[in-house]
Design an enzyme around this catalytic site. Structure first.
Site, short mmCIF file in Angstrom:
data_model
loop_
_atom_site.label_atom_id
_atom_site.label_comp_id
_atom_site.label_asym_id
_atom_site.label_seq_id
_atom_site.Cartn_x
_atom_site.Cartn_y
_atom_site.Cartn_z
N HIS A 95 42.15 40.96 46.06
CA HIS A 95 41.79 39.94 46.26
C HIS A 95 42.57 38.21 45.24
O HIS A 95 42.66 37.47 46.34
CB HIS A 95 40.97 39.69 45.20
CG HIS A 95 39.85 40.71 46.35
ND1 HIS A 95 39.39 41.49 47.68
CD2 HIS A 95 38.66 42.19 45.64
CE1 HIS A 95 38.33 42.47 47.53
NE2 HIS A 95 37.68 42.43 46.68
N ASP A 116 41.70 47.40 42.22
CA ASP A 116 41.00 47.45 42.14
C ASP A 116 40.35 45.91 43.01
O ASP A 116 40.00 45.26 43.98
CB ASP A 116 39.52 47.50 42.33
CG ASP A 116 38.19 47.62 42.31
OD1 ASP A 116 38.29 48.08 43.77
OD2 ASP A 116 37.32 47.16 42.05
#
Length: 527
Positions: free
Chosen positions: A278, A273
């Site tokens: 990221h 996730d």
């Protein structure tokens, strides 16, 4: 005299070459920058938001579109079409998307709402529904504007429907008079195999230049600033290597849990996730070599080269955790969510140590850390420099450059100084650039605003390329499969704590990370 003439000709030719390169650099800078004078054109644009009745569209996509309209950054002839299964009239839809838009300018907001329309579909994969959308809405908008039609499809949808939806778009909604572009949201697969399969399926429908894989962290102001900080300041680039840097920490923490999304989160976990996308995007920009230009392909080429030099992550360099309820019982644990299996080993905390096998970074540990339900919300980069070799001040701590991405964007450098007065004691102080203090009047766009605008402009700089995606999955897939098979058991940590204490122990032992007693956040609270 003849020699002088020849030298003058050579000099003239050299100056012409330099001017040409400067012209190209200026063009790249213009494409890269977010400039007010660069904001509108006369094209006809249709933005189709698929999944327009969902949370992502309501909370992120439409507020970003509103902000772009408010700032005059959308083409003059723009219309926005919501496309979803929920039954709305145009007016009901306009009220729905207004729920997360804050504005005192009622007239301007009403102008924006008039650009927004809604089309109900029985299925996102229905070719006939897309053909109806074109016939009933898109073609009419493009005909009224009397221009070639450009279409931007924003898939605010789960990744398991990307291929069937894109197939329907290809067959029923593409324009032949302008460009077609598709924005897809992460996650881009579950591992290297599934990501490769998804990429091949999308690649069979669209060219790579038409696909915009959005990672909203690339649109963050401080992530945008990384290349400027590195390559526009001579003080940093000479020290940006293994000779001067001891370790690097990239941290993403949230002070809340899954908040009812446990069932969805359990399919992916914190590594898929957050860390694989990221944090790896930040990592790439932080550690890559200088690109030839600021053009999208040159920048992404360097990111891919960097990722190819990264080894697969070793199990002994990974710590995972899973939060349990706090002592007061006010905040539930991860598995207290009824949608989460009682035997789940999905991590809500993860720390991994990554190494780059190249001349610049050989031997330097990069500590990637991400967590839910810990003591604070923040995202930051901490670059810890090596200790000084002088014996004059043996108590001196290493310098540290901190780049705070969120909240309260800031850059500060920790330095050693003498305590004022008669004492000769050393004290840690900082050179501080807090954005809210320095840039008080500048409008700072949200990440989604910047990314949607770049997609409209056709700038791929802040979007993930297919080979970049594959390399990131190559790095993480073996350790993810090892964790999924139960090879690493998550350590329980209390909701609101720092996470498993073993993570700090490994960071200190393996990466020689030193924890400071100085706390910049304490200073922040006093401001």
């Amino acid at each position: 005299m003849e020699d002088l003439r020849i030298e003058n000709e050579k000099l003239k030719k050299r100056l012409e070459e330099i001017e040409g390169k400067l012209h190209l650099m200026e063009a790249d800078m213009n494409a890269y920058s977010y400039r007010d004078e660069d904001h509108v054109d006369d094209g006809v644009l249709s933005i189709i938001v698929l999944g327009a009745s969902g949370d992502l569209a309501k909370k992120k996509t439409f507020p970003a579109l509103w902000a772009l309209f408010r700032e005059g950054l959308l083409p003059n002839h723009t219309a926005i079409f919501g496309f979803a299964r929920h039954k709305y009239t145009d007016d009901e839809f306009r009220e729905f998307i207004s729920q997360n838009i804050k504005s005192n300018d009622t007239e301007k907001l009403n102008q924006f709402k008039k650009l927004c329309y809604y089309h109900t579909t029985p299925s996102y994969s229905s070719v006939e529904a897309f053909k109806d959308l074109v016939q009933d809405s898109l073609s009419k908008h493009e005909a009224e504007a009397k221009g070639s039609g450009n279409r931007l499809f924003y898939l605010a949808l789960p990744p398991n429907v990307f291929v069937e939806v894109c197939t329907a778009i290809k067959q029923g909604a593409m324009t032949s008079t302008g460009w077609n572009r598709v924005i897809v949201e992460k996650p881009f697969g579950h591992d290297l195999e599934s990501s490769t399969k998804l990429s091949k399926s999308l690649g069979a429908l669209f060219q790579e230049s038409q696909i915009y894989r959005i990672d909203h962290y690339l649109g963050k102001e401080m992530v945008q600033n990384l290349m400027v900080l590195r390559f526009a300041n001579t003080v940093f680039e000479p020290m940006w290597n293994r000779h001067h840097i001891q370790n690097v920490r990239i941290v993403f923490k949230e002070d809340f849990g899954t908040q009812g999304r446990g069932g969805y989160f359990d399919k992916y976990g914190i590594i898929r996730d957050v860390m694989q996308n990221h944090l790896m995007q930040i990592f790439s920009l932080l550690a890559m070599e200088p690109p030839v230009t600021l053009g999208a392909e040159d920048v992404r080429d360097e990111k891919v080269k960097l990722l190819r030099a990264v080894s697969e992550i070793k199990p002994e360099h990974v710590i995972t955790g899973q939060y349990v309820k706090d002592k007061s019982g006010k905040n539930e644990g991860y598995k207290d969510d009824k949608s989460v299996p009682r035997n789940s080993v999905t991590p809500t905390f993860a720390q991994a140590i990554v190494y780059i096998n190249n001349q610049r970074w050989s031997g330097v540990p990069f500590i990637l850390k991400t967590a839910k339900a810990v003591e604070e919300r923040k995202a930051e980069i901490r670059i810890q420099f090596r200790k000084t070799h002088t014996m004059l001040f043996p108590e001196a701590q290493p310098n540290e450059l901190v780049i705070r991405i969120q909240p309260s964007e800031a850059i500060y450098l920790k330095t050693m100084n003498k305590t004022p007065g008669l004492s000769s004691k050393l004290v840690i102080s900082d050179m501080d650039l807090t954005y809210n203090n320095k840039f008080t009047t500048r409008y700072t766009p949200d990440a989604y605003e910047r990314l949607i605008l770049d997609a409209v402009r056709g700038d791929h700089n802040l979007f993930v390329r297919v080979d970049e995606l594959a390399e990131a999955w190559r790095i993480f897939t073996p350790i993810l499969h090892f964790i999924d098979a139960g090879g690493i058991k998550p350590i329980e940590y209390e909701y609101g704590s720092r996470g498993p204490t073993k993570a700090d122990e490994i960071a200190k032992a393996v990466a020689a990370w030193e924890q400071y007693t100085y706390d910049w956040s304490a200073k922040e609270k006093k401001q």
